[in-house]
Design an enzyme around this catalytic site. Structure first.
Site, PDB file in Angstrom:
ATOM      1  N   GLU A   1      31.241 116.725  -4.067  1.00  0.00           N
ATOM      2  CA  GLU A   1      31.192 115.479  -4.852  1.00  0.00           C
ATOM      3  C   GLU A   1      30.121 115.680  -5.912  1.00  0.00           C
ATOM      4  O   GLU A   1      28.930 115.492  -5.651  1.00  0.00           O
ATOM      5  CB  GLU A   1      30.849 114.296  -3.934  1.00  0.00           C
TER       6      GLU A   1
ATOM      7  N   CYS B   1      26.258 108.618 -10.320  1.00  0.00           N
ATOM      8  CA  CYS B   1      27.140 109.712 -10.747  1.00  0.00           C
ATOM      9  C   CYS B   1      28.296 109.222 -11.610  1.00  0.00           C
ATOM     10  O   CYS B   1      28.790 109.947 -12.456  1.00  0.00           O
ATOM     11  CB  CYS B   1      27.662 110.460  -9.529  1.00  0.00           C
TER      12      CYS B   1
ATOM     13  N   GLY C   1      26.042 116.138  -4.907  1.00  0.00           N
ATOM     14  CA  GLY C   1      24.888 116.529  -5.726  1.00  0.00           C
ATOM     15  C   GLY C   1      25.345 117.217  -7.003  1.00  0.00           C
ATOM     16  O   GLY C   1      26.492 117.072  -7.421  1.00  0.00           O
TER      17      GLY C   1
ATOM     18  N   VAL D   1      23.804 123.450  -7.305  1.00  0.00           N
ATOM     19  CA  VAL D   1      23.730 123.613  -5.846  1.00  0.00           C
ATOM     20  C   VAL D   1      25.140 123.646  -5.248  1.00  0.00           C
ATOM     21  O   VAL D   1      25.390 124.351  -4.267  1.00  0.00           O
ATOM     22  CB  VAL D   1      22.851 122.501  -5.213  1.00  0.00           C
ATOM     23  N   GLY D   2      26.065 122.938  -5.884  1.00  0.00           N
ATOM     24  CA  GLY D   2      27.454 122.961  -5.413  1.00  0.00           C
ATOM     25  C   GLY D   2      27.983 124.390  -5.319  1.00  0.00           C
ATOM     26  O   GLY D   2      28.681 124.754  -4.371  1.00  0.00           O
TER      27      GLY D   2
HETATM   28  P1  NAD Z   1      20.658 118.174  -5.807  1.00  0.00           P
HETATM   29  O1  NAD Z   1      21.911 118.868  -6.109  1.00  0.00           O
HETATM   30  O2  NAD Z   1      19.369 118.720  -6.292  1.00  0.00           O
HETATM   31  O3  NAD Z   1      20.510 117.927  -4.287  1.00  0.00           O
HETATM   32  C1  NAD Z   1      21.558 117.423  -3.498  1.00  0.00           C
HETATM   33  C2  NAD Z   1      21.362 117.945  -2.113  1.00  0.00           C
HETATM   34  O4  NAD Z   1      21.375 119.359  -2.141  1.00  0.00           O
HETATM   35  C3  NAD Z   1      20.029 117.548  -1.445  1.00  0.00           C
HETATM   36  O5  NAD Z   1      20.268 117.168  -0.113  1.00  0.00           O
HETATM   37  C4  NAD Z   1      19.226 118.813  -1.520  1.00  0.00           C
HETATM   38  O6  NAD Z   1      18.272 118.945  -0.486  1.00  0.00           O
HETATM   39  C5  NAD Z   1      20.261 119.878  -1.419  1.00  0.00           C
HETATM   40  N1  NAD Z   1      19.823 121.119  -1.993  1.00  0.00           N
HETATM   41  C6  NAD Z   1      18.935 121.304  -3.013  1.00  0.00           C
HETATM   42  N2  NAD Z   1      18.801 122.625  -3.287  1.00  0.00           N
HETATM   43  C7  NAD Z   1      19.612 123.279  -2.438  1.00  0.00           C
HETATM   44  C8  NAD Z   1      19.901 124.657  -2.226  1.00  0.00           C
HETATM   45  N3  NAD Z   1      19.360 125.629  -2.958  1.00  0.00           N
HETATM   46  N4  NAD Z   1      20.795 124.955  -1.271  1.00  0.00           N
HETATM   47  C9  NAD Z   1      21.401 123.975  -0.547  1.00  0.00           C
HETATM   48  N5  NAD Z   1      21.144 122.667  -0.695  1.00  0.00           N
HETATM   49  C10 NAD Z   1      20.261 122.321  -1.616  1.00  0.00           C
HETATM   50  O7  NAD Z   1      20.836 116.704  -6.314  1.00  0.00           O
HETATM   51  P2  NAD Z   1      20.821 116.382  -7.765  1.00  0.00           P
HETATM   52  O8  NAD Z   1      21.442 117.448  -8.567  1.00  0.00           O
HETATM   53  O9  NAD Z   1      19.487 115.926  -8.186  1.00  0.00           O
HETATM   54  O10 NAD Z   1      21.816 115.140  -7.730  1.00  0.00           O
HETATM   55  C11 NAD Z   1      22.267 114.625  -8.874  1.00  0.00           C
HETATM   56  C12 NAD Z   1      23.660 115.151  -9.172  1.00  0.00           C
HETATM   57  O11 NAD Z   1      24.515 114.731  -8.141  1.00  0.00           O
HETATM   58  C13 NAD Z   1      24.237 114.599 -10.442  1.00  0.00           C
HETATM   59  O12 NAD Z   1      24.972 115.605 -11.080  1.00  0.00           O
HETATM   60  C14 NAD Z   1      25.173 113.519  -9.954  1.00  0.00           C
HETATM   61  O13 NAD Z   1      26.221 113.223 -10.847  1.00  0.00           O
HETATM   62  C15 NAD Z   1      25.660 114.104  -8.671  1.00  0.00           C
HETATM   63  N6  NAD Z   1      26.086 113.054  -7.766  1.00  0.00           N
HETATM   64  C16 NAD Z   1      27.387 112.994  -7.454  1.00  0.00           C
HETATM   65  C17 NAD Z   1      27.839 111.978  -6.626  1.00  0.00           C
HETATM   66  C18 NAD Z   1      29.272 111.849  -6.238  1.00  0.00           C
HETATM   67  O14 NAD Z   1      29.567 111.065  -5.340  1.00  0.00           O
HETATM   68  N7  NAD Z   1      30.192 112.568  -6.863  1.00  0.00           N
HETATM   69  C19 NAD Z   1      26.931 111.048  -6.124  1.00  0.00           C
HETATM   70  C20 NAD Z   1      25.612 111.176  -6.463  1.00  0.00           C
HETATM   71  C21 NAD Z   1      25.185 112.190  -7.273  1.00  0.00           C
END
Ligand code: NAD
Length: 459
Positions: free
Chosen positions: A213, A247, A191, A195-196
């Protein structure tokens, strides 16, 4: 039972399974991989329908980037699993002779996999294939922003897989927060970086290792000495698959000024060829995941020089493949990861200027270069730090399970795919076996000058 209690209860159940040793055998892992394969093949239609509902994915795209991708991942894993599980022998120094040394991969325990919404099935199950192959129990938390895929996985997984070793917890940030309280043995998160950081902070409480990731702005450099038509064709495919919500999609283009005009014409022709004159109604073109993201992406076009596309269908959450020319570097479209169907094109006077531009910015998940010049290709490989680098194509490295996939710096940490995923979910335990046959007195007290002399010679 409250949600938090039920999550904790599930976690304990999985931990108990792990303790019993059931998931460690090759037979169990193989049977579960077979079951996951059956889940995917027997439910291909339902899975593609869920992806169409969540993201408007065409059947072809759903198959190639999600279901088919996973099937080939499972096939590769099954082919190599026995070999990966084997201990690898290493040499033993003279001081530890007679003895044997080897590295034994062992499962970590119970792991948490948090998936993202853009490839909701692939990004939840591909890490699981690796976790399962390595012999772990797992809780999967799919993204709440792709609810049809999440619900389908939650329904199908207990029907096919061993419920004592895997569980799906649906929900958003509250459920994720409850999960993050628990002392998992590894957390694999896909994600955004915001959040990471939350995930990493929570993991620190239990010293849980993490794989992050993440994403970022992946640049794509177009040298004037390239096959412009093929480059345009590949860029269009990579950028507008899943409506740019990938991504590793090229986020922005850096094009040598001398070929900008021709490249723009080729891009437009290619968009037309792949998605027709009305891409907003093309069955091959996906939609934006929700209203919030739609508004965010539409905002990137405002006050920009839109040279291709720009049309939107608000009700259907569709934005046509769009190119904006030479946006201000400080504008949001160049400051944030776009993650949608808008592509900035920045003109540069040379590829050197493009390299300098990229190197001044956070390390991206992918770096792309189209060039026929060997020296420029080598410069890209040597100088540009990115999770992956791909020359004369985009995203295709994902199709090779022999290559690790993961970011560096701001684009993430850790890797998976093929053996790299197996290793991520394994501890490389070092093992030494000694014999009683001979026991040199040299290391035992009392010490002496002669022993010290011999030790210096031996070590
Ligand atoms: P996100 O970060 O909002 O959510 C990802 C996950 O985190 C979801 O399951 C969500 O429920 C969970 N989440 C949300 N808030 C949270 C919190 N406060 N605490 C714990 N978990 C929580 O997803 P996003 O940002 O919309 O995703 C898009 C991003 O992800 C982009 O930056 C994209 O580049 C990246 N991405 C990376 C990869 C990869 O393989 N490297 C793949 C897809 C997306």
């Amino acid at each position: 039972m409250s949600q938090t209690h039920s999550i904790a209860h599930t976690f304990e159940r999985l931990q108990q399974t792990f303790q019993l040793g059931k998931t460690r055998t090759y037979a169990w892992r193989k049977a579960q991989l077979d079951a996951l394969q059956r889940l995917l093949t027997e439910n291909e239609k339902a899975l593609c329908e869920a992806l169409a509902e969540d993201l408007g994915k065409s059947q072809t795209e759903a198959w190639t980037t999600e279901v088919g991708f996973l099937l080939s991942d499972i096939k590769h894993t099954k082919k190599h699993l026995k070999q990966w599980m084997k201990p690898s022998r290493v040499s033993t120094p003279i001081v530890a002779q007679p003895g044997r040394s080897f590295i034994q991969p062992e499962p970590l325990g119970t792991v948490l996999i948090i998936g993202a919404w853009n490839y909701p099935i692939q990004l939840t199950l591909a890490p699981y294939v690796a976790a399962l192959a390595a012999g772990n129990c797992a809780i999967l938390k799919p993204s709440e922003l792709s609810p049809a895929s999440s619900a389908l996985m939650a329904t199908l997984i207990p029907r096919y897989l061993d419920g004592d070793a895997i569980s799906v917890v649906e929900g958003g940030k509250d459920e994720a927060a409850s999960l993050l309280e628990l002392p998992f043995d590894h957390i694999f998160y896909t994600g955004g970086d915001r959040v990471g950081k939350i995930v990493m902070q929570a993991a620190a409480k239990h010293l849980t290792p993490v794989t992050l990731e993440l994403g970022g702005k992946s640049p794509c450099i177009i040298d004037s000495d390239t096959d412009l038509a093929t480059s345009a064709r590949r860029v269009v495919w990579g950028k507008w698959t899943n409506a740019g919500q990938t991504c590793i999609a090229p986020d922005y283009l850096l094009v040598e000024r001398s070929v900008t005009k021709e490249f723009l014409t080729l891009l437009e022709q290619e968009i037309n060829r792949q998605y027709g004159a009305q891409p907003l109604t093309s069955p091959d073109y996906g939609r934006v995941v929700n209203r919030t993201h739609f508004d965010r992406i539409r905002g990137y076009m405002q006050q920009q020089d839109v040279v291709i596309g720009g049309q939107v269908d608000e009700a259907a959450l569709r934005i046509a493949p769009t190119v904006v020319l030479n946006p201000d570097i400080d504008s949001p479209v160049m400051q944030e990861e776009i993650f949608g169907p808008v592509m900035p094109l920045l003109e540069v006077s040379s590829v050197q200027e493009a390299f300098d531009f990229v190197k001044r910015r956070p390390k991206p998940l992918a770096g792309y270069l189209f060039s026929q010049r060997q020296s420029v290709q080598q410069q890209m490989i040597d100088e540009v730090s990115a999770g992956s680098v791909c020359i004369n194509d985009v995203m295709m490295f994902m199709a090779n399970p022999e290559l690790p996939f993961g970011g560096t710096g701001y684009s993430g940490m850790g890797r998976y795919h093929g053996k790299f995923g197996f290793d991520t979910f394994s501890h490389q335990k070092s093992v030494m076996k000694r014999s009683f046959w001979f026991d040199a007195a040299i290391r035992y007290a009392p010490s002496s000058a002669r022993k010290r002399y011999l030790l210096k010679k031996l070590l």
